[in-house]
Design a protein around this motif. Structure first.
Motif, short mmCIF file in Angstrom:
data_model
loop_
_atom_site.label_atom_id
_atom_site.label_comp_id
_atom_site.label_asym_id
_atom_site.label_seq_id
_atom_site.Cartn_x
_atom_site.Cartn_y
_atom_site.Cartn_z
N ARG A 48 -42.61 -6.30 68.39
CA ARG A 48 -41.74 -6.46 69.55
C ARG A 48 -40.40 -7.08 69.13
N TYR A 49 -40.45 -8.08 68.24
CA TYR A 49 -39.22 -8.73 67.80
C TYR A 49 -38.34 -7.75 67.02
N GLU A 50 -38.97 -6.96 66.16
CA GLU A 50 -38.21 -5.99 65.36
C GLU A 50 -37.59 -4.92 66.25
N LYS A 51 -38.36 -4.50 67.27
CA LYS A 51 -37.84 -3.50 68.18
C LYS A 51 -36.66 -4.04 68.99
N ASN A 52 -36.75 -5.27 69.44
CA ASN A 52 -35.68 -5.87 70.24
C ASN A 52 -34.42 -6.11 69.40
N THR A 53 -34.60 -6.51 68.15
CA THR A 53 -33.43 -6.78 67.32
C THR A 53 -32.72 -5.52 66.89
N HIS A 54 -33.41 -4.37 66.92
CA HIS A 54 -32.79 -3.12 66.51
C HIS A 54 -32.15 -2.38 67.68
N LYS A 55 -32.17 -2.96 68.87
CA LYS A 55 -31.51 -2.31 69.99
C LYS A 55 -30.00 -2.39 69.82
N LEU A 56 -29.33 -1.27 70.04
CA LEU A 56 -27.89 -1.20 69.88
C LEU A 56 -27.22 -1.22 71.26
N THR A 57 -26.09 -1.85 71.33
CA THR A 57 -25.32 -1.85 72.56
C THR A 57 -24.60 -0.52 72.71
N ARG A 58 -24.06 -0.29 73.90
CA ARG A 58 -23.33 0.96 74.15
C ARG A 58 -22.11 1.08 73.24
N ALA A 59 -21.46 -0.07 72.99
CA ALA A 59 -20.29 -0.04 72.12
C ALA A 59 -20.66 0.32 70.69
N ASP A 60 -21.80 -0.21 70.21
CA ASP A 60 -22.25 0.13 68.85
C ASP A 60 -22.59 1.60 68.74
N ILE A 61 -23.27 2.14 69.75
CA ILE A 61 -23.63 3.56 69.71
C ILE A 61 -22.38 4.43 69.72
N GLU A 62 -21.40 4.07 70.57
CA GLU A 62 -20.16 4.84 70.64
C GLU A 62 -19.39 4.75 69.32
N ARG A 63 -19.42 3.56 68.70
CA ARG A 63 -18.73 3.39 67.42
C ARG A 63 -19.38 4.25 66.34
N GLN A 64 -20.71 4.31 66.34
CA GLN A 64 -21.40 5.15 65.36
C GLN A 64 -21.08 6.62 65.57
N LYS A 65 -21.00 7.05 66.84
CA LYS A 65 -20.66 8.44 67.12
C LYS A 65 -19.26 8.78 66.62
N GLN A 66 -18.31 7.87 66.86
CA GLN A 66 -16.94 8.11 66.41
C GLN A 66 -16.86 8.16 64.89
N GLU A 67 -17.64 7.30 64.20
CA GLU A 67 -17.64 7.32 62.75
C GLU A 67 -18.22 8.62 62.21
N GLU A 68 -19.30 9.11 62.85
CA GLU A 68 -19.90 10.38 62.42
C GLU A 68 -18.94 11.55 62.65
N ILE A 69 -18.23 11.52 63.80
CA ILE A 69 -17.27 12.58 64.07
C ILE A 69 -16.13 12.55 63.07
N ALA A 70 -15.66 11.33 62.74
CA ALA A 70 -14.57 11.20 61.78
C ALA A 70 -14.98 11.70 60.40
N LYS A 71 -16.23 11.43 60.00
CA LYS A 71 -16.70 11.90 58.70
C LYS A 71 -16.83 13.42 58.67
N SER A 72 -17.14 14.02 59.84
CA SER A 72 -17.35 15.47 59.88
C SER A 72 -16.03 16.24 59.86
N ARG A 73 -14.90 15.56 60.09
CA ARG A 73 -13.62 16.25 60.09
C ARG A 73 -13.18 16.53 58.65
N VAL A 74 -13.01 17.78 58.36
CA VAL A 74 -12.59 18.19 57.02
C VAL A 74 -11.37 19.09 57.16
N ARG A 75 -10.68 19.27 56.08
CA ARG A 75 -9.48 20.12 56.06
C ARG A 75 -9.88 21.58 56.25
#
Length: 208
Positions: A48-75
């Protein structure tokens, strides 16, 4: 402590020291499915403690999505060494190609100063190039159809911005994104309504 698989469910709960308030967490963890006995209480608390500590906030999830999108942008460049972008504004659609050159700007087989004779129109059209400091370094060739002058300028500017982003996403995207050149302007003329002179304007009311 070991418990047999034939024990009653209530006996297992009382023997393990788990309260009824913790049953929801146990069911969520699916530790009761196919297990002859319940896990120890300390193991459940750790899970239970491990599950609770691994919960991400909405801002963290959005930040991860933006990082993944930025990495996927190629020339993105075609076989002729050109980058392509499509732009839309009101009823206008523009297809824009850019490539290294001497700064030529052709719109529908015409020079852009001939196609748009007004100085403010040309200034609005060249803003993505001036924002990225590439004015005179790229040749721009585009075709545009539909709409009026302002709609075509907005469509060409959006297509040019997207083409510059495809040419060098890591270098050109941040300044154009900050200036708002990569956001499509979705505003259109509001339709006329029945019993209205225009979209919202009413006819003159006469008392007698």
């Amino acid at each position: 402590m070991t418990t047999g698989g034939d024990h009653a469910f209530g006996d297992l709960i009382s023997a393990s020291g788990i309260t009824y308030e913790m049953l929801d967490s146990l069911m969520a963890l699916k530790d009761l499915d196919g297990v002859p006995g319940l896990p120890p209480l300390n193991m459940i608390e750790e899970m239970r403690y491990e599950k609770n500590t691994h919960k991400l906030t909405r801002a963290d999830i959005e930040r991860q999505k933006q990082e993944e999108i930025a990495k996927s942008r190629v020339r993105q460049v075609d076989s002729q060494g050109r980058a392509y972008g499509t732009g839309k504004r009101k009823c206008s659609i523009a297809r824009v190609w850019i490539e290294p050159g001497e700064g030529k700007f052709v719109i529908n087989d015409k020079q852009f100063d001939v196609y748009f004779p007004m100085l403010d129109q040309r200034a609005a059209l060249l803003r993505p190039l001036s924002e990225t400091k590439t004015l005179g370094l790229h040749d721009v060739n585009c075709t545009v159809k539909g709409g009026g002058i302002s709609g075509q300028i907005g469509a060409i500017r959006l297509g040019m911005s997207r083409a510059l982003q495809n040419w060098a996403p890591n270098h050109f995207r941040p300044p154009m994104k900050e200036a708002g050149f990569l956001t499509r302007d979705s505003r259109i003329v509001e339709r006329k309504k029945p019993r209205k002179a225009k979209a919202r304007k009413s006819y003159q009311w006469v008392k007698r």
